[in-house]
Scaffold this active site. Structure first.
Site, PDB file in Angstrom:
ATOM      1  N   ASN A 114      -5.742   2.757   3.913  1.00 21.39           N
ATOM      2  CA  ASN A 114      -4.463   3.144   4.763  1.00 21.39           C
ATOM      3  C   ASN A 114      -5.112   4.837   4.459  1.00 21.39           C
ATOM      4  O   ASN A 114      -4.279   5.693   5.719  1.00 21.39           O
ATOM      5  CB  ASN A 114      -3.867   2.693   4.122  1.00 21.39           C
ATOM      6  CG  ASN A 114      -3.835   1.331   4.509  1.00 21.39           C
ATOM      7  OD1 ASN A 114      -4.019   1.111   5.886  1.00 21.39           O
ATOM      8  ND2 ASN A 114      -2.473   0.773   4.521  1.00 21.39           N
ATOM      9  N   HIS A 165      -4.046  -4.953  -2.463  1.00 21.05           N
ATOM     10  CA  HIS A 165      -4.072  -5.087  -1.123  1.00 21.05           C
ATOM     11  C   HIS A 165      -4.333  -5.708  -0.134  1.00 21.05           C
ATOM     12  O   HIS A 165      -5.477  -5.576   0.166  1.00 21.05           O
ATOM     13  CB  HIS A 165      -3.671  -3.486  -0.713  1.00 21.05           C
ATOM     14  CG  HIS A 165      -3.285  -2.466   0.652  1.00 21.05           C
ATOM     15  ND1 HIS A 165      -4.093  -1.706   1.265  1.00 21.05           N
ATOM     16  CD2 HIS A 165      -2.553  -3.254   1.139  1.00 21.05           C
ATOM     17  CE1 HIS A 165      -4.114  -1.873   1.961  1.00 21.05           C
ATOM     18  NE2 HIS A 165      -2.639  -2.390   3.028  1.00 21.05           N
ATOM     19  N   GLU A 213      -7.549  -4.379  -1.524  1.00 19.68           N
ATOM     20  CA  GLU A 213      -8.385  -3.217  -2.197  1.00 19.68           C
ATOM     21  C   GLU A 213      -7.340  -3.559  -3.591  1.00 19.68           C
ATOM     22  O   GLU A 213      -6.168  -4.204  -4.146  1.00 19.68           O
ATOM     23  CB  GLU A 213      -7.313  -1.712  -2.005  1.00 19.68           C
ATOM     24  CG  GLU A 213      -8.066  -1.472  -0.721  1.00 19.68           C
ATOM     25  CD  GLU A 213      -7.526  -0.467  -0.163  1.00 19.68           C
ATOM     26  OE1 GLU A 213      -7.625   0.983   0.564  1.00 19.68           O
ATOM     27  OE2 GLU A 213      -5.767  -0.150  -0.241  1.00 19.68           O
ATOM     28  N   SER A 221       1.050  -1.129  -0.048  1.00 17.79           N
ATOM     29  CA  SER A 221      -0.486   0.069  -0.148  1.00 17.79           C
ATOM     30  C   SER A 221       1.439   1.007   0.108  1.00 17.79           C
ATOM     31  O   SER A 221       0.451   2.050  -0.048  1.00 17.79           O
ATOM     32  CB  SER A 221      -1.048  -0.394   1.131  1.00 17.79           C
ATOM     33  OG  SER A 221      -0.384   0.360   2.235  1.00 17.79           O
TER      34      SER A 221
END
Length: 289
Positions: free
Chosen positions: A186, A135, A147, A114
């Site tokens: 994130n 991710h 993700e 990420s």
């Protein structure tokens, strides 16, 4: 589908297990044979616990382990590569250059990072159209979200295949059609983390107080400091360092507190000390700072 997962740390090994449980043939790759052995042993312990609790059957677990092999040598005879090695860009780029040369033209290359967007790694290969970030979140055996991040050259076919894979292994894909460092989850978490650190470093509230507020007032399952200890203090540090290297903005640099912890090697649960202290079982036993 044949899948190679690179990196036998906590994330890589659990991604490999999730994939094997879903019926895929999985090769877990790492340069360190001792790491491979300990990771498989840890997975076996987790799976035995789930069987004991009735969450999985022994037959399903045994079948998954039969589909999971380990190796210290890269292989190109796979349909999908998922990279989960150290969060250092040049090491990742070299890995993808090496594996790209081994794989057939149809193989999709994916990174679990990420910290780094797809284009930063895809440019080290001859197949940027077949590159994507997948991710996973820690712990990958539990967390549903993955993700799926497209780079500027990722093809529609690659993105569709990646989404289908994520769904097939029982996860929920969140697709980003345009790359941005940190992606979605994130970036949201980092904003909370940075504010929590600013409150602590400014002397406004202690670590336990901030974590308690996040859990009891906001409904978070864990406070920001508890979460940093769980995922590894060094992970957030490297993410911030990567962004700071790109922007040069001091606001993007790691905080003084995080930097000091990383310099001391106090990285959270995995080292027994971070923002909190932990015993050998990973249970929290006190405050460290």
């Amino acid at each position: 589908m044949k899948v190679m997962v690179a990196g036998a740390g906590a994330m890589g090994s659990q991604i490999a297990m999730v994939t094997a449980l879903a019926g895929h043939e999985v090769t877990l790759y790492d340069l360190d044979p001792t790491m491979l052995e300990s990771s498989v042993a840890a997975l076996r312990g987790r799976m035995d616990s789930q069987v004991a609790k009735g969450r999985r059957t022994a037959d399903d677990v045994d079948a998954a382990f039969a589909r999971l092999t380990t190796t210290t040598a890269l292989t190109g005879d796979v349909d999908l590569v998922i990279e989960a090695i150290v969060e250092k860009l040049e090491i990742k780029r070299q890995f993808f250059t090496d594996v790209d040369a081994l794989c057939g033209p149809g193989t999709i290359l994916a990174s679990n990072s990420s910290s780094f967007v797809p284009s930063a790694m895809a440019s080290a290969t001859e197949r940027p159209d077949r590159f994507v970030n997948l991710h996973f979140f820690n712990p990958a055996l539990v967390m549903r979200c993955v993700e799926v991040v497209r780079g500027p050259e990722t093809s529609d076919e690659t993105a569709a295949t990646a989404v289908a894979f994520v769904e097939q292994i029982g996860k929920l894909p969140v697709v980003l059609d345009k790359e941005i460092p940190g992606f979605v989850a994130n970036r949201l978490l980092n904003a909370v983390r940075d504010e929590a650190l600013a409150l602590y470093e400014g002397g406004y509230a202690g670590i336990e107080a901030i974590d308690t507020a996040a859990r009891t007032a906001l409904g978070y399952p864990m406070g920001p400091f508890e979460l940093m200890d769980l995922t590894g203090v060094d992970i957030g540090y490297h993410t911030k360092m990567g962004r700071f290297a790109e922007t040069g903005d001091p606001a993007d640099a790691p905080s003084a507190t995080v930097s000091a912890l990383v310099e001391r090697g106090d990285l959270g649960r995995k080292t027994g000390r971070g923002f909190y202290l932990y015993d050998d079982t990973g249970a929290r036993v006190g405050k460290a700072i």
